[in-house]
Design an enzyme around this catalytic site. Structure first.
Site, mmCIF file in Angstrom:
data_model
loop_
_atom_site.group_PDB
_atom_site.id
_atom_site.type_symbol
_atom_site.label_atom_id
_atom_site.label_comp_id
_atom_site.label_asym_id
_atom_site.label_seq_id
_atom_site.Cartn_x
_atom_site.Cartn_y
_atom_site.Cartn_z
ATOM 1 N N PHE A 150 1.223 -1.463 0.313
ATOM 2 C CA PHE A 150 0.197 0.110 0.002
ATOM 3 C C PHE A 150 0.597 1.232 -0.285
ATOM 4 O O PHE A 150 0.349 2.200 -0.801
ATOM 5 C CB PHE A 150 -0.508 0.406 1.257
ATOM 6 N N CYS B 161 9.935 1.419 3.414
ATOM 7 C CA CYS B 161 10.657 -0.188 4.066
ATOM 8 C C CYS B 161 11.469 0.888 4.107
ATOM 9 O O CYS B 161 12.755 -0.135 4.711
ATOM 10 C CB CYS B 161 10.942 -1.045 3.207
HETATM 11 P P1 NAD Z 1 1.999 -6.852 3.400
HETATM 12 O O1 NAD Z 1 2.372 -7.275 3.053
HETATM 13 O O2 NAD Z 1 0.434 -6.940 4.438
HETATM 14 O O3 NAD Z 1 0.885 -6.763 1.719
HETATM 15 C C1 NAD Z 1 1.562 -6.346 0.140
HETATM 16 C C2 NAD Z 1 0.798 -6.926 -0.670
HETATM 17 O O4 NAD Z 1 1.107 -8.811 -0.302
HETATM 18 C C3 NAD Z 1 -0.584 -6.302 -1.185
HETATM 19 O O5 NAD Z 1 -0.962 -7.052 -2.378
HETATM 20 C C4 NAD Z 1 -0.893 -7.724 -0.678
HETATM 21 O O6 NAD Z 1 -3.061 -7.373 -1.045
HETATM 22 C C5 NAD Z 1 -0.497 -8.885 -0.277
HETATM 23 N N1 NAD Z 1 -1.017 -9.988 0.808
HETATM 24 C C6 NAD Z 1 -0.752 -9.637 2.047
HETATM 25 N N2 NAD Z 1 -1.642 -10.764 2.812
HETATM 26 C C7 NAD Z 1 -1.274 -11.813 1.817
HETATM 27 C C8 NAD Z 1 -0.853 -13.137 1.907
HETATM 28 N N3 NAD Z 1 -1.153 -13.379 3.538
HETATM 29 N N4 NAD Z 1 -0.920 -14.152 1.131
HETATM 30 C C9 NAD Z 1 -0.619 -13.377 0.113
HETATM 31 N N5 NAD Z 1 -0.548 -11.795 -0.257
HETATM 32 C C10 NAD Z 1 -0.926 -11.542 1.100
HETATM 33 O O7 NAD Z 1 2.709 -4.979 3.181
HETATM 34 P P2 NAD Z 1 1.776 -3.718 3.225
HETATM 35 O O8 NAD Z 1 1.275 -3.909 4.625
HETATM 36 O O9 NAD Z 1 0.674 -3.598 2.156
HETATM 37 O O10 NAD Z 1 3.401 -2.996 3.215
HETATM 38 C C11 NAD Z 1 3.860 -3.044 3.735
HETATM 39 C C12 NAD Z 1 5.333 -3.734 4.402
HETATM 40 O O11 NAD Z 1 5.762 -3.608 2.586
HETATM 41 C C13 NAD Z 1 5.934 -3.020 4.969
HETATM 42 O O12 NAD Z 1 6.596 -3.618 5.793
HETATM 43 C C14 NAD Z 1 7.152 -1.908 4.555
HETATM 44 O O13 NAD Z 1 8.895 -2.321 4.556
HETATM 45 C C15 NAD Z 1 7.121 -3.039 2.954
HETATM 46 N N6 NAD Z 1 7.771 -3.107 1.914
HETATM 47 C C16 NAD Z 1 8.697 -2.953 1.698
HETATM 48 C C17 NAD Z 1 9.434 -2.670 0.422
HETATM 49 C C18 NAD Z 1 11.196 -2.900 0.001
HETATM 50 O O14 NAD Z 1 10.977 -2.900 -1.738
HETATM 51 N N7 NAD Z 1 11.498 -3.919 1.092
HETATM 52 C C19 NAD Z 1 9.206 -1.390 0.354
HETATM 53 C C20 NAD Z 1 7.670 -0.538 0.360
HETATM 54 C C21 NAD Z 1 7.449 -1.455 1.349
#
Ligand code: NAD
Length: 483
Positions: free
Chosen positions: A150, A282
């Site tokens: 998100f 992140c």
């Molecule tokens: P999230 O892991 O909740 O969701 C990410 C994606 O995975 C979404 O599309 C979601 O619908 C899907 N998803 C969620 N739960 C799932 C499951 N159990 N099984 C399969 N798919 C699932 O993450 P978020 O809250 O949307 O984003 C924030 C997180 O992303 C933070 O931890 C942040 O550090 C990380 N992030 C990392 C980077 C990087 O480059 N390392 C960049 C941006 C954000």
């Protein structure tokens, strides 16, 4: 009437095969902006079929023509730059300036995609044996998918889509159901390109559609960005289903501040790193370690500068920090602060219960500083993903490095110092994928690989840069004799 989002499959906007719709809220106003379908396996399957059908024609479309589509796409994104930025603000809660920065970074990734004709070139050797020539060619692989978070709803999908399709693959994006509208808008622009049907596809949804992507036999590879537990699952399930996977996970980024740092300038930078995007990135600074005498000066300067941070609605140009993404996020962050206090930390600046005039329903958390944090506390170990900076003390440089290297995450780490010796030691010894020296947010530009170490990344080829070309292509060795 609130808009019900549709999927974009095979060049058409199509309704998802579900009655389950997720409301998308503006976190500052609680206004419902749209309803996002919770797509099913059948919707993902439809997208995979369209992408598969498009692949053969697309891979044989000259690479220069494929790049031209991205050139056109870049121009459309530039034309709609402000609309996209405003959409990001409305659904995510960040500030307009932050959203503009996000769109600009997305454009840089499109630029990188335009460079694919050069980057796909390979090498060869004549007469590797007598009269025999050996060369390498890169070929596209098939259908790829991205599952994205998100916090950068426009930029993160653009890390992947332009490069993947310019390499000759076809593509499916599943954005976060919390912030799907920015990608919807970008797909309106992709639709204007008249790409062959099925080259790009958008499937909205949550876990069911993500799981379908992980298991669908027609998908060759997955680019994932999100939290560490989900990244680990995506890597394990995706690879168990025969796919190549690059899974970028969560973070807990540490900053070391040495006594020889220019404190005023360092704190200005650290403030941006901790509270930019309300801490929801992140690469956000989560823990600042003050080394020796630096600690008290760091704390005092932080308290002084944080008082000037203007928190408000992201669309107000004077706002410097917006909301967090949702009420659930606000509650989770406030509970984490309380947990820190229960475990022995103390609060220096408390952002809980924060309210902004005119936006009383907004999911604001004020900038927060907690101190007396030790490495064993939850607030030192777990990602908070909100505007909370934890302060820790270290007696010397070695102890600071030791504290940082104990973290299970390794996305980024920074040092603030005027000593080349400490900077070099830090780069050399700290286990993190991105290192900042007098830079709070060590964000690699589009031509460098992006990705962390330890629990911040699962896979081997990172997103962006040369790794992306390797990830989205197969190398084939051709050995020829014409005698
Ligand atoms: P999230 O892991 O909740 O969701 C990410 C994606 O995975 C979404 O599309 C979601 O619908 C899907 N998803 C969620 N739960 C799932 C499951 N159990 N099984 C399969 N798919 C699932 O993450 P978020 O809250 O949307 O984003 C924030 C997180 O992303 C933070 O931890 C942040 O550090 C990380 N992030 C990392 C980077 C990087 O480059 N390392 C960049 C941006 C954000």
């Amino acid at each position: 009437m609130v808009k019900r989002l549709k999927n974009y499959i095979g060049g058409e906007w199509v309704e998802a095969s579900t009655d389950n719709y997720i409301p998308v809220l503006n976190p500052a106003t609680c206004e419902v902006l749209a309803e996002c379908p919770d797509s099913t396996y059948a919707d993902v399957d439809q997208a995979v079929q369209a992408a598969t059908a498009a692949f053969e024609e697309w891979r044989s479309t000259p690479v220069l023509s494929r790049a031209q589509y991205m050139h056109h796409f870049k121009n459309l994104v530039e034309e709609r730059f402000e609309d996209i930025a405003r959409t990001v603000v409305e659904e995510n809660g960040k500030t307009l300036d932050e959203a503009r920065g996000e769109v600009r970074r997305g454009i840089e990734s499109i630029d990188f995609g335009i460079g694919v004709p050069l980057l796909m070139r390979n090498d060869g050797v004549e007469d590797i044996s007598s009269g025999i020539d050996e060369t390498t060619v890169r070929q596209p692989v098939g259908v790829f998918a991205a599952i994205t978070p998100f916090n950068f709803p426009a930029m993160v999908p653009l890390w992947f889509l332009p490069t993947a399709i310019t390499c000759g693959n076809t593509f499916i994006v599943k954005p976060s159901p919390q912030t799907p509208i920015s990608m919807d808008l970008l797909f309106e622009l992709l639709d204007e390109l008249d790409l062959p049907e099925g080259v790009v596809n958008l499937v909205h949804g949550g876990i069911e559609s993500a799981d379908a992507i992980l298991k669908h036999p027609g998908i060759a590879g997955i680019s994932f960005v999100g939290s560490s537990p989900v990244a680990k699952k995506v890597y394990e399930v995706g690879t168990a289903h025969g796919k190549r996977v690059q899974a970028q996970g969560g973070a807990k980024n540490y900053i070391a501040v040495m006594p020889d740092a220019n404190m005023e300038a360092s704190v200005r930078n650290i403030l941006g790193a901790a509270y930019g995007c309300a801490g929801q990135r992140c690469l956000a600074a989560a823990v600042a370690v003050g080394v020796g005498d630096a600690y008290d000066k760091l704390r005092d300067e932080l308290v002084k500068q944080v008082a000037n941070l203007r928190v408000g609605y992201g669309l107000d140009e004077t706002t410097q920090m917006g909301t967090v993404v949702s009420q659930q996020a606000k509650e989770r962050i406030e509970n984490m602060i309380q947990k820190g206090l229960d475990e022995g930390a103390s609060v220096v600046v408390d952002g809980r219960g924060y309210s902004v005039d005119g936006y009383e329903n907004g999911t604001f958390v004020g900038p927060t500083i907690i101190e007396n944090v030790t490495p064993d506390m939850t607030v030192a170990k777990e990602e908070i993903f909100g505007p909370v900076l934890a302060l820790m003390r270290a007696d010397d440089f070695d102890e600071a490095v030791d504290i940082i290297n104990r973290s299970k995450c390794g996305n980024a780490a920074s040092i603030f110092t005027s000593s080349g010796k400490y900077a070099r030691e830090f780069k050399y010894r700290v286990k993190a994928g991105n290192i900042g020296v007098n830079i709070g947010v060590a964000a690699p530009s589009a031509s460098f690989p992006f990705g962390g170490q330890k629990d911040s990344f699962f896979g081997d080829l990172h997103g962006q840069g040369a790794d992306a070309i390797d990830f989205y292509t197969d190398r084939k060795i051709v050995i020829e004799r014409w005698l």
